[in-house]
Write a protein that holds these residues in place. Structure first.
Motif, PDB file in Angstrom:
ATOM      1  N   LEU A  56      38.740  33.866  44.112  1.00 27.90           N
ATOM      2  CA  LEU A  56      37.852  32.703  44.141  1.00 27.90           C
ATOM      3  C   LEU A  56      36.383  33.114  44.170  1.00 27.90           C
ATOM      4  CD1 LEU A  56      39.771  30.341  46.597  1.00 27.90           C
ATOM      5  CD2 LEU A  56      39.526  30.102  44.125  1.00 27.90           C
ATOM      6  N   VAL A  57      36.090  34.215  44.857  1.00 24.63           N
ATOM      7  CA  VAL A  57      34.710  34.707  44.903  1.00 24.63           C
ATOM      8  C   VAL A  57      34.280  35.195  43.527  1.00 24.63           C
ATOM      9  CG1 VAL A  57      33.211  36.502  45.836  1.00 24.63           C
ATOM     10  CG2 VAL A  57      34.769  35.273  47.355  1.00 24.63           C
ATOM     11  N   VAL A  58      35.176  35.959  42.868  1.00 23.55           N
ATOM     12  CA  VAL A  58      34.864  36.412  41.507  1.00 23.55           C
ATOM     13  C   VAL A  58      34.750  35.220  40.571  1.00 23.55           C
ATOM     14  CG1 VAL A  58      35.708  37.792  39.573  1.00 23.55           C
ATOM     15  CG2 VAL A  58      36.002  38.626  41.923  1.00 23.55           C
ATOM     16  N   ASN A  59      35.704  34.270  40.709  1.00 28.48           N
ATOM     17  CA  ASN A  59      35.649  32.970  40.040  1.00 28.48           C
ATOM     18  C   ASN A  59      35.524  33.075  38.529  1.00 28.48           C
ATOM     19  OD1 ASN A  59      35.794  30.197  40.041  1.00 28.48           O
ATOM     20  ND2 ASN A  59      33.583  29.911  40.204  1.00 28.48           N
ATOM     21  N   THR A  60      36.371  33.902  37.928  1.00 28.76           N
ATOM     22  CA  THR A  60      36.456  33.958  36.475  1.00 28.76           C
ATOM     23  C   THR A  60      37.879  33.609  36.071  1.00 28.76           C
ATOM     24  OG1 THR A  60      37.082  36.300  36.396  1.00 28.76           O
ATOM     25  CG2 THR A  60      34.717  35.777  36.390  1.00 28.76           C
ATOM     26  N   ARG A  61      38.039  33.159  34.858  1.00 27.74           N
ATOM     27  CA  ARG A  61      39.370  32.799  34.374  1.00 27.74           C
ATOM     28  C   ARG A  61      40.301  34.013  34.408  1.00 27.74           C
ATOM     29  NH1 ARG A  61      41.541  28.749  31.299  1.00 27.74           N
ATOM     30  NH2 ARG A  61      43.361  29.302  30.044  1.00 27.74           N
ATOM     31  N   ARG A  62      39.763  35.173  34.073  1.00 25.03           N
ATOM     32  CA  ARG A  62      40.581  36.382  34.059  1.00 25.03           C
ATOM     33  C   ARG A  62      41.060  36.746  35.468  1.00 25.03           C
ATOM     34  NH1 ARG A  62      38.322  41.145  30.407  1.00 25.03           N
ATOM     35  NH2 ARG A  62      38.714  39.442  28.933  1.00 25.03           N
ATOM     36  N   ALA A  63      40.182  36.602  36.471  1.00 25.49           N
ATOM     37  CA  ALA A  63      40.566  36.930  37.844  1.00 25.49           C
ATOM     38  C   ALA A  63      41.628  35.968  38.363  1.00 25.49           C
ATOM     39  CB  ALA A  63      39.340  36.902  38.750  1.00 25.49           C
TER      40      ALA A  63
END
Length: 298
Positions: A56-63
Motif C-alpha cells: 500500500l505504501v508503494v501503491n503501484t499496480r505492480r506491487a
C-alpha cells in the motif's frame, strides 16, 4: 462478488476441516498442537499484514498484483504440503448414523450458539477499539496499531503457556467460564478509558488489551477442545461444520452488535457486551454437560 463468494465458502469449510485434520493427526496433543498453530498463525497474519502495508505504501499496480500472486503461490505451497500427509483410517460409522446428525443434536446446537455469542470477542479489538480510540478516547490515534500489535504478541507468545491447563472437556469448560469473566473485566476497563486523560487512557488500554488477549487464548483453546471432545468419533467433520456456524454467525452480526454496543451505546454498551461474554461463559459448563450426556447415549 463471485471470487469473494468462492473464497469465503472455501475459507469457512477449511476452518472445520482443519480442526478435523488436527484432531486426527494429533489426537493425544490436540490442545497443545492447536496452541502452537495459533501462535504461528498470529505471526503469519502479522507478517502478511506487514507485506500488505508495504504494497500500500508503494501503491503501484505492480506491487499490489505481486501481493495477490504471492498469496496464490502460498496456497500452492499449502497444497503441496497437504499432499504429503498420509491419510488416516476413517472412523467406523455406527449403524444408522446420519451425516447431519449434528443438526438434530439440540444440546450441541445450544453449545454452538453459546460459543457464537462469546466469539463476538474476536471483533472487539478490530471493529470497536479503533473507533473508540479515535472518536471517544483522549488516547493518540497511533495507540490503536500499537494495541493490535500487543494483542498479536500476547497471543503468539502466550498461547502455548496459557493454554497448558486445558487437556480435556471439563478443564476446557472451566477455562471458558473464567474467560467470560476476564472478558467482562477487560470490557469494563475499555469503558473507563473514555473518562481518562491521554496518558492514563493509554495505560489502561494496554492493561485491557492484555486481559482481553489472555481471555482470547482461553476461549480459542477451550472452544476447540469442547468442539472436538463432544463430537461422536464417526461424525467429527459434520459436528465441526455445525459448530463453526456459530463463528460464522458471530462474524455476520459483529459489525452491528459490537459497534452498536461499544460505540453507539458508549460506556454502558461496553459493560453490556462484557456481561454477555460472562453469561456465555457461565452457562457453558451446564450446556456442555448436556451435550456430553447426549454423546454418551449415542
Amino acid at each position: 462478488m463471485a471470487a469473494a463468494s468462492v473464497n469465503t465458502s472455501c475459507m469457512k469449510g477449511a476452518r472445520a476441516t482443519n480442526n478435523v485434520l488436527l484432531a486426527q493427526l494429533m489426537a493425544s496433543k490436540g490442545v497443545a498442537a492447536r496452541a502452537l498453530l495459533r501462535s504461528v498463525n498470529n505471526l503469519g497474519v502479522s507478517g502478511g499484514a506487514l507485506l500488505g502495508a508495504v504494497a500500500l505504501v508503494v501503491n503501484t499496480r505492480r506491487a499490489l498484483a505481486a501481493i495477490l500472486l504471492a498469496d496464490a503461490l502460498s496456497f500452492l505451497l499449502a497444497l503441496f504440503l497437504f499432499s504429503r500427509l498420509r491419510p488416516t483410517p476413517a472412523a467406523a460409522r455406527k449403524q444408522g448414523d446420519k451425516s447431519w446428525a449434528a443438526l438434530r443434536d439440540r444440546p450441541f446446537l445450544a453449545l454452538t450458539v453459546v460459543n457464537g455469542l462469546m466469539s463476538l470477542q474476536y471483533y472487539v479489538l478490530t471493529l470497536a477499539l479503533p473507533l473508540w480510540v479515535v472518536q471517544e478516547s483522549s488516547a493518540p490515534d497511533w495507540t490503536f496499531p500499537a494495541l493490535l500489535a500487543l494483542n498479536t504478541l500476547v497471543v503468539a507468545g502466550g498461547q502455548i503457556r496459557v493454554s497448558r491447563g486445558i487437556h480435556d472437556v471439563p478443564s476446557a469448560v472451566r477455562h471458558l467460564r473464567v474467560a467470560g469473566l476476564v472478558f467482562l473485566g477487560s470490557m469494563a476497563l475499555f469503558a473507563v478509558t473514555g473518562w481518562l486523560s491521554g496518558g492514563q487512557a493509554v495505560a489502561l488500554l494496554v492493561v485491557a488489551v492484555v486481559l482481553h488477549s489472555v481471555a482470547e487464548i482461553w476461549h480459542a483453546s477451550g472452544s476447540f477442545e469442547v468442539s472436538v471432545g463432544l463430537a461422536p468419533a464417526a461424525s467429527v467433520g459434520t459436528y465441526q461444520a455445525v459448530y463453526n456456524l456459530g463463528l460464522s454467525g458471530a462474524e455476520a452480526v459483529a459489525p452491528a452488535v459490537v459497534i452498536g454496543c461499544c460505540i453507539g451505546a458508549g460506556t454502558w454498551g461496553w459493560v453490556a457486551l462484557g456481561v454477555l461474554f460472562a453469561l456465555a461463559g457461565a452457562v457453558t459448563p451446564s450446556v456442555a454437560r448436556r451435550a456430553g450426556g447426549n454423546l454418551a447415549t449415542t
